[in-house]
Design a protein around this motif. Structure first.
Motif, mmCIF file in Angstrom:
data_model
loop_
_atom_site.group_PDB
_atom_site.id
_atom_site.type_symbol
_atom_site.label_atom_id
_atom_site.label_comp_id
_atom_site.label_asym_id
_atom_site.label_seq_id
_atom_site.Cartn_x
_atom_site.Cartn_y
_atom_site.Cartn_z
ATOM 1 N N GLY A 193 0.788 -1.231 0.000
ATOM 2 C CA GLY A 193 0.000 0.000 0.000
ATOM 3 C C GLY A 193 0.812 1.269 0.000
ATOM 4 O O GLY A 193 0.257 2.362 -0.182
ATOM 5 N N VAL A 194 2.129 1.170 0.214
ATOM 6 C CA VAL A 194 2.991 2.358 0.224
ATOM 7 C C VAL A 194 3.413 2.665 -1.210
ATOM 8 O O VAL A 194 3.903 1.794 -1.924
ATOM 9 C CB VAL A 194 4.230 2.146 1.108
ATOM 10 N N LYS A 195 3.229 3.920 -1.623
ATOM 11 C CA LYS A 195 3.624 4.322 -2.971
ATOM 12 C C LYS A 195 4.876 5.193 -2.924
ATOM 13 O O LYS A 195 4.977 6.120 -2.115
ATOM 14 C CB LYS A 195 2.494 5.090 -3.658
ATOM 15 N N LEU A 196 5.806 4.878 -3.817
ATOM 16 C CA LEU A 196 6.993 5.701 -3.954
ATOM 17 C C LEU A 196 6.658 6.972 -4.734
ATOM 18 O O LEU A 196 5.723 6.975 -5.547
ATOM 19 C CB LEU A 196 8.087 4.923 -4.687
ATOM 20 N N PRO A 197 7.408 8.059 -4.519
ATOM 21 C CA PRO A 197 7.122 9.298 -5.265
ATOM 22 C C PRO A 197 7.261 9.136 -6.773
ATOM 23 O O PRO A 197 6.519 9.748 -7.549
ATOM 24 C CB PRO A 197 8.154 10.289 -4.709
ATOM 25 N N VAL A 198 8.215 8.311 -7.205
ATOM 26 C CA VAL A 198 8.427 8.108 -8.636
ATOM 27 C C VAL A 198 9.054 6.731 -8.850
ATOM 28 O O VAL A 198 9.909 6.303 -8.078
ATOM 29 C CB VAL A 198 9.308 9.227 -9.246
ATOM 30 N N ILE A 199 8.586 6.046 -9.892
ATOM 31 C CA ILE A 199 9.101 4.726 -10.261
ATOM 32 C C ILE A 199 9.864 4.868 -11.578
ATOM 33 O O ILE A 199 9.317 5.366 -12.564
ATOM 34 C CB ILE A 199 7.954 3.709 -10.455
ATOM 35 N N PRO A 200 11.123 4.437 -11.636
ATOM 36 C CA PRO A 200 11.840 4.491 -12.912
ATOM 37 C C PRO A 200 11.466 3.296 -13.797
ATOM 38 O O PRO A 200 11.450 2.152 -13.342
ATOM 39 C CB PRO A 200 13.318 4.431 -12.496
ATOM 40 N N VAL A 201 11.162 3.581 -15.038
ATOM 41 C CA VAL A 201 10.842 2.550 -16.028
ATOM 42 C C VAL A 201 11.741 2.768 -17.230
ATOM 43 O O VAL A 201 11.727 3.848 -17.829
ATOM 44 C CB VAL A 201 9.364 2.614 -16.470
ATOM 45 N N THR A 202 12.531 1.773 -17.558
ATOM 46 C CA THR A 202 13.342 1.884 -18.759
ATOM 47 C C THR A 202 12.837 0.919 -19.818
ATOM 48 O O THR A 202 12.438 -0.204 -19.524
ATOM 49 C CB THR A 202 14.837 1.627 -18.480
ATOM 50 N N TYR A 203 12.832 1.409 -21.031
ATOM 51 C CA TYR A 203 12.517 0.580 -22.182
ATOM 52 C C TYR A 203 13.639 -0.441 -22.345
ATOM 53 O O TYR A 203 14.792 -0.188 -21.976
ATOM 54 C CB TYR A 203 12.425 1.502 -23.405
ATOM 55 N N MET A 204 13.311 -1.594 -22.893
ATOM 56 C CA MET A 204 14.337 -2.601 -23.162
ATOM 57 C C MET A 204 15.511 -2.002 -23.932
ATOM 58 O O MET A 204 16.668 -2.395 -23.747
ATOM 59 C CB MET A 204 13.711 -3.746 -23.963
ATOM 60 N N ASN A 205 15.234 -1.019 -24.790
ATOM 61 C CA ASN A 205 16.260 -0.371 -25.603
ATOM 62 C C ASN A 205 17.091 0.569 -24.748
ATOM 63 O O ASN A 205 17.075 1.794 -24.912
ATOM 64 C CB ASN A 205 15.616 0.415 -26.758
ATOM 65 N N SER A 206 17.841 0.013 -23.833
ATOM 66 C CA SER A 206 18.712 0.783 -22.937
ATOM 67 C C SER A 206 19.835 -0.132 -22.485
ATOM 68 O O SER A 206 19.730 -1.363 -22.547
ATOM 69 C CB SER A 206 17.919 1.301 -21.727
ATOM 70 N N ASN A 207 20.921 0.480 -22.007
ATOM 71 C CA ASN A 207 22.058 -0.347 -21.626
ATOM 72 C C ASN A 207 21.843 -0.994 -20.259
ATOM 73 O O ASN A 207 20.925 -0.651 -19.512
ATOM 74 C CB ASN A 207 23.368 0.454 -21.678
ATOM 75 N N ALA A 208 22.707 -1.941 -19.939
ATOM 76 C CA ALA A 208 22.548 -2.726 -18.716
ATOM 77 C C ALA A 208 22.607 -1.859 -17.462
ATOM 78 O O ALA A 208 21.918 -2.135 -16.471
ATOM 79 C CB ALA A 208 23.619 -3.815 -18.661
ATOM 80 N N ALA A 209 23.404 -0.804 -17.498
ATOM 81 C CA ALA A 209 23.529 0.060 -16.325
ATOM 82 C C ALA A 209 22.205 0.727 -15.973
ATOM 83 O O ALA A 209 21.879 0.911 -14.789
ATOM 84 C CB ALA A 209 24.604 1.116 -16.560
ATOM 85 N N LEU A 210 21.417 1.092 -16.985
ATOM 86 C CA LEU A 210 20.126 1.715 -16.712
ATOM 87 C C LEU A 210 19.100 0.698 -16.239
ATOM 88 O O LEU A 210 18.223 1.016 -15.434
ATOM 89 C CB LEU A 210 19.624 2.450 -17.955
ATOM 90 N N LYS A 211 19.207 -0.523 -16.722
ATOM 91 C CA LYS A 211 18.336 -1.569 -16.183
ATOM 92 C C LYS A 211 18.683 -1.808 -14.715
ATOM 93 O O LYS A 211 17.795 -2.019 -13.876
ATOM 94 C CB LYS A 211 18.486 -2.845 -17.015
ATOM 95 N N ALA A 212 19.987 -1.767 -14.391
ATOM 96 C CA ALA A 212 20.403 -1.922 -12.999
ATOM 97 C C ALA A 212 19.914 -0.748 -12.154
ATOM 98 O O ALA A 212 19.523 -0.929 -10.994
ATOM 99 C CB ALA A 212 21.924 -2.036 -12.923
#
Length: 449
Positions: free
Chosen positions: A202-221
């Motif tokens: 039930g706790v919501k974070l202020p912002v959730i990061p979502v990366t498209y598959m078309n991104s490097n591994a560091a951004l997925k991490a």
């Protein structure tokens, strides 16, 4: 039907400059890819003018030239070597081919699909020692992250990158995250582990990061560390629903168009989707803009899908009154709005397969896939919305010469062009990717209107 490569070669031998200008986006595409692989650009085609940023993985892993012997081999000899290597490797080898690959590569793939399908396909072959990914760099990275430690992931040509993926880098996203933390009042260094949401229902974070598959591994991490997730064009809506259940808003990168089109179809107003330009303070927004935001869109795009226009749709409808138009959601919003349906490459494939015989279908996506669909469905009239032959210039770098060379290496016990993701990066990226794999695509309605 002739292949895209053959059509480009035919255009390149045309006799007039006018013919060249109106048939292919760059006649240099007719040259072998190894002619361009040592240059600091994405190659001839849609993104020819885009220099590769020096700090990207694709730039730091530039290949040498393909050995001269393979450059000189005939199509027949390359074919024989590839077939022989596949037979020698047997079940120890699996070849994955993206829909956008040229026909002469798809012919050898054990699985053909979009990025979501191929990420799953690699998991179905646990006995394979070698996963040869005929796609681009970020796809091979993803396969390495999801593979077992004893499996080896090969990218036939290390120059096969992605201009969109390079539009968001770790430093820029980290800087944006720190600015957003000041606006929304959270600790940018806080890590949200895999079980955080279960421990904090039930706790919501202020912002959730979502990366498209078309991104490097560091951004997925990055997403894995901060409670985020990866999406593909197949499951983007499911992913956004997942994110909205857990956060007040989403930071979506790197493709603005997929984020905008998906959120708009879910009822998010455009006024709640500000653009984030990493070169400007607060991304070029006010704090009020960001406070009201539901989806913060990164300033990125696909060079191929940006080519499609509403004028092309108008021309298709004028020439074919009964035409059905289906486009990829990486296209600009006006193009998606003007189409009859929009969705992933798999949706486009299904849309064509399900259409009645005699249908006329105009498609807004990469031309290799469109050309292949036309060949597979001779009972239908199928054509690309963009009349200019312009394949994805980086996907196009996977040439049979590179495939033969890497497969010969496997037979000889050499792991040529192996992709390694740093173990710490892989650990966090795997969290975001496993969330992606659990977010099954919704039924392929495509938002048809």
């Amino acid at each position: 039907m002739t292949s895209v490569a053959e059509r480009i070669a035919s255009s390149a031998t045309a006799s007039t400059a006018h013919s060249l200008a109106t048939t292919t986006c760059d006649t240099d595409l007719a040259e072998p890819t190894w002619v361009f692989d040592a240059l600091p650009t994405y190659g001839p085609g849609a993104s020819v003018a885009d220099p590769i940023p020096a700090e990207t993985p694709n730039a730091t892993r530039r290949p040498g030239q393909l050995p001269l012997a393979y450059q000189k081999m005939s199509e027949e000899e390359l074919h024989a070597r590839i077939v022989a290597a596949k037979e020698a490797m047997g079940d120890r080898l699996v070849i994955l081919g993206h829909y956008y690959q040229r026909d002469e590569i798809v012919a050898y793939a054990d699985f053909v699909g979009d990025s979501f399908q191929l990420a799953n396909a690699a998991l179905t072959r646990p006995d394979a020692e070698a996963i040869v990914f005929c796609g681009v760099h970020f796809m091979a990275e993803t396969a390495d992250i999801l593979a077992r430690e004893d499996q080896h992931v090969i990218l036939p040509n290390l120059a096969a990158g992605c201009s969109m993926a390079d539009m968001a880098d770790e430093e820029s996203v980290e800087a944006a995250w720190e600015e957003l933390a000041e606006v929304y009042g959270f600790d940018p260094a806080q890590e949200i582990d895999a079980g955080w949401f279960e421990r904090n229902p039930g706790v919501k974070l202020p912002v959730i990061p979502v990366t498209y598959m078309n991104s490097n591994a560091a951004l997925k991490a990055f997403c894995g560390r901060h409670g985020g997730i990866v999406c593909t064009s197949s499951n983007a809506r499911t992913v956004l629903e997942w994110a909205f259940e857990r956060g007040e808003r989403v930071l979506f990168f790197p493709d603005q168009h997929l984020g905008r089109n998906t959120a708009k179809a879910m009822g998010v107003p455009l006024t709640q989707m500000p653009m984030w330009n990493p070169r400007k303070d607060l991304g070029g927004n006010t704090e009020a803009d960001l406070d009201a935001a539901r989806v913060i869109l990164w300033h990125g795009f696909c060079s191929v899908h940006k080519r499609f226009t509403t004028a092309q749709i108008d021309a298709a409808r004028a020439a074919h009154p009964d035409v059905q138009v289906v486009v990829h959601p990486e296209c600009p919003m006006p193009v998606v709005d003007a189409a009859d349906a929009a969705g992933s490459t798999e949706l486009i494939r299904r849309f064509v397969a399900d259409a009645a015989p005699g249908s006329t279908i105009a498609i807004g996506t990469e031309v290799n896939m469109v050309n292949r669909l036309a060949a597979q469905h001779p009972d239908k009239t199928i054509f690309c919305l963009d009349p200019v032959i312009c394949p994805c210039s980086t996907m196009y770098r996977i040439h049979p010469g590179y495939l033969a060379w890497t497969l010969d290496g496997l037979v000889q016990g050499e792991w040529r062009n192996e992709i390694h993701v740093d173990p710490d990066v892989a650990t966090h990226a795997r969290i975001a990717l496993e969330r992606m794999l659990a977010a099954a695509p919704q039924p392929l309605t495509g938002g048809a209107r």
